[in-house]
Design a protein around this motif. Structure first.
Motif, short mmCIF file in Angstrom:
data_model
loop_
_atom_site.label_atom_id
_atom_site.label_comp_id
_atom_site.label_asym_id
_atom_site.label_seq_id
_atom_site.Cartn_x
_atom_site.Cartn_y
_atom_site.Cartn_z
N LEU A 1 0.87 -1.17 0.00
CA LEU A 1 0.00 0.00 0.00
C LEU A 1 0.90 1.22 0.00
CD1 LEU A 1 -2.60 1.64 0.35
CD2 LEU A 1 -2.53 1.09 2.79
N ASN A 2 0.85 1.98 -1.09
CA ASN A 2 1.70 3.16 -1.26
C ASN A 2 3.18 2.83 -1.00
OD1 ASN A 2 -0.55 4.78 -1.87
ND2 ASN A 2 -0.93 5.16 0.30
N GLY A 3 3.61 1.66 -1.50
CA GLY A 3 5.01 1.24 -1.38
C GLY A 3 5.37 0.56 -0.09
N ARG A 4 4.46 0.51 0.88
CA ARG A 4 4.71 -0.12 2.18
C ARG A 4 4.07 -1.50 2.21
NH1 ARG A 4 1.74 -0.52 6.68
NH2 ARG A 4 0.13 0.85 5.88
N THR A 5 4.81 -2.52 2.59
CA THR A 5 4.30 -3.89 2.64
C THR A 5 3.23 -4.03 3.71
OG1 THR A 5 6.41 -4.78 1.86
CG2 THR A 5 4.93 -6.31 2.99
N ILE A 6 2.06 -4.60 3.32
CA ILE A 6 0.99 -4.85 4.29
C ILE A 6 0.72 -6.34 4.47
CG2 ILE A 6 -0.10 -2.59 4.06
CD1 ILE A 6 -2.15 -3.86 2.16
N ALA A 7 1.21 -7.17 3.55
CA ALA A 7 1.10 -8.63 3.68
C ALA A 7 2.17 -9.26 2.80
CB ALA A 7 -0.28 -9.12 3.27
N SER A 8 2.68 -10.41 3.24
CA SER A 8 3.73 -11.10 2.49
C SER A 8 3.48 -12.60 2.43
CB SER A 8 5.09 -10.86 3.14
OG SER A 8 5.44 -9.51 3.10
N PRO A 9 2.53 -13.03 1.62
CA PRO A 9 2.32 -14.48 1.53
C PRO A 9 3.53 -15.16 0.88
CG PRO A 9 1.01 -13.34 -0.14
CD PRO A 9 1.64 -12.29 0.73
N SER A 10 3.98 -16.25 1.49
CA SER A 10 5.14 -16.96 0.93
C SER A 10 5.15 -18.41 1.38
CB SER A 10 6.45 -16.28 1.34
OG SER A 10 6.64 -16.40 2.71
N GLU A 11 5.78 -19.22 0.55
CA GLU A 11 6.05 -20.62 0.90
C GLU A 11 7.38 -20.98 0.27
OE1 GLU A 11 4.43 -25.20 0.70
OE2 GLU A 11 3.37 -23.70 -0.46
N ASN A 12 8.24 -21.52 1.08
CA ASN A 12 9.57 -21.91 0.62
C ASN A 12 10.00 -23.14 1.42
OD1 ASN A 12 12.07 -22.00 -0.57
ND2 ASN A 12 12.88 -20.20 0.48
N ASN A 13 9.24 -24.22 1.27
CA ASN A 13 9.52 -25.38 2.12
C ASN A 13 10.42 -26.42 1.48
OD1 ASN A 13 7.91 -26.84 0.35
ND2 ASN A 13 6.16 -26.95 1.73
N LEU A 14 10.66 -26.34 0.20
CA LEU A 14 11.57 -27.24 -0.52
C LEU A 14 11.19 -28.71 -0.40
CD1 LEU A 14 14.97 -25.53 0.38
CD2 LEU A 14 13.52 -25.11 -1.62
N GLN A 15 9.95 -29.03 0.01
CA GLN A 15 9.54 -30.41 0.16
C GLN A 15 8.89 -30.97 -1.10
OE1 GLN A 15 7.03 -30.34 3.59
NE2 GLN A 15 8.72 -29.96 4.99
N ASP A 16 8.50 -30.11 -2.01
CA ASP A 16 7.92 -30.55 -3.27
C ASP A 16 8.26 -29.51 -4.34
OD1 ASP A 16 6.26 -28.39 -2.74
OD2 ASP A 16 4.52 -29.60 -2.26
N GLN A 17 7.83 -29.75 -5.56
CA GLN A 17 8.21 -28.81 -6.61
C GLN A 17 7.22 -27.66 -6.78
OE1 GLN A 17 8.08 -31.64 -9.94
NE2 GLN A 17 6.75 -30.18 -11.00
N GLU A 18 6.13 -27.65 -6.01
CA GLU A 18 5.14 -26.58 -6.11
C GLU A 18 4.97 -25.90 -4.75
OE1 GLU A 18 2.10 -28.19 -9.48
OE2 GLU A 18 1.82 -28.93 -7.45
N ASP A 19 4.88 -24.60 -4.79
CA ASP A 19 4.62 -23.82 -3.57
C ASP A 19 3.52 -22.82 -3.87
OD1 ASP A 19 6.54 -25.08 -2.04
OD2 ASP A 19 8.06 -23.54 -2.31
N SER A 20 2.68 -22.56 -2.85
CA SER A 20 1.63 -21.55 -3.00
C SER A 20 1.30 -20.95 -1.63
CB SER A 20 0.37 -22.13 -3.63
OG SER A 20 -0.20 -23.10 -2.79
N ALA A 21 0.76 -19.75 -1.66
CA ALA A 21 0.36 -19.07 -0.43
C ALA A 21 -0.68 -18.02 -0.78
CB ALA A 21 1.57 -18.43 0.24
N SER A 22 -1.51 -17.66 0.21
CA SER A 22 -2.55 -16.65 0.00
C SER A 22 -2.64 -15.72 1.20
CB SER A 22 -3.92 -17.31 -0.19
OG SER A 22 -3.96 -18.06 -1.37
N ALA A 23 -3.15 -14.52 0.94
CA ALA A 23 -3.43 -13.55 1.99
C ALA A 23 -4.73 -12.84 1.61
CB ALA A 23 -2.30 -12.54 2.13
#
Length: 176
Positions: free
Chosen positions: A113-135
């Motif tokens: 929002l106006n350059g300031r982060t308000i949410a950071s959905p992420s997944e980096n588990n390296l357990q499979d070849q697909e990652d996804s996240a939602s906010a």
């Protein structure tokens, strides 16, 4: 009898004029409601595409538009600009596919929002070849506020016509 007819005609004209004024007010309110509608829902692409990883943060430009009521979202800039002050619902889903089991990836993004982060959905588990996240969040925006999605350095997103990467927002109610 003529006097009575004249009185009825005057009463009828006054009533008709009042009905016309009320109809004009109703039209004005309806036009105001229509003008205040704001909703957008976009996806990264309609074709197979991966973006990132980059050395620096970059704005994600979603090109597949499902709806853009009020034209608040720009495919050129990747940003939504709030047309009115109010409470907005915002949703971001990110997805990535490393392409092969064991390959490294990080599906992540920053909702800003106006350059300031308000949410950071992420997944980096390296357990499979697909990652996804939602906010999903409700945010108070002021007219002219700019909301966009940044792809952080080291992250990447992949999409196709299944639309795994989406960015959506809509006005819940105005606070003018």
């Amino acid at each position: 009898m003529k006097k009575q007819m004249w009185k009825l005609e005057m009463f009828f004209n006054m009533t008709l004029n009042e009905l016309q004024r009320n109809l004009e007010r109703a039209h004005s309110v309806l036009n105001n409601i229509r003008a205040s509608r704001s909703a957008f829902s976009v996806a990264l692409t309609d074709t197979r595409l991966c973006i990132g990883p980059n050395r620096e943060d970059s704005v994600v430009k979603y090109s597949s538009v499902f709806v853009n009521l009020g034209d608040g979202y720009s495919t050129d800039t990747g940003a939504f600009v709030a047309p009115r002050s109010g409470i907005y619902s915002l949703a971001l889903t990110v997805y990535s596919d490393a392409g092969a089991p064991g390959a490294t990836l990080a599906a992540c993004a920053r909702l800003r929002l106006n350059g300031r982060t308000i949410a950071s959905p992420s997944e980096n588990n390296l357990q499979d070849q697909e990652d996804s996240a939602s906010a999903v969040l409700a945010v108070q925006l002021h007219a002219g506020d700019r909301v966009d999605v940044a792809l952080p350095a080291g992250c990447f997103l992949c999409d196709n016509n299944n639309h795994y990467n989406t960015f959506t927002g809509f006005l819940l109610y105005t606070t003018d």
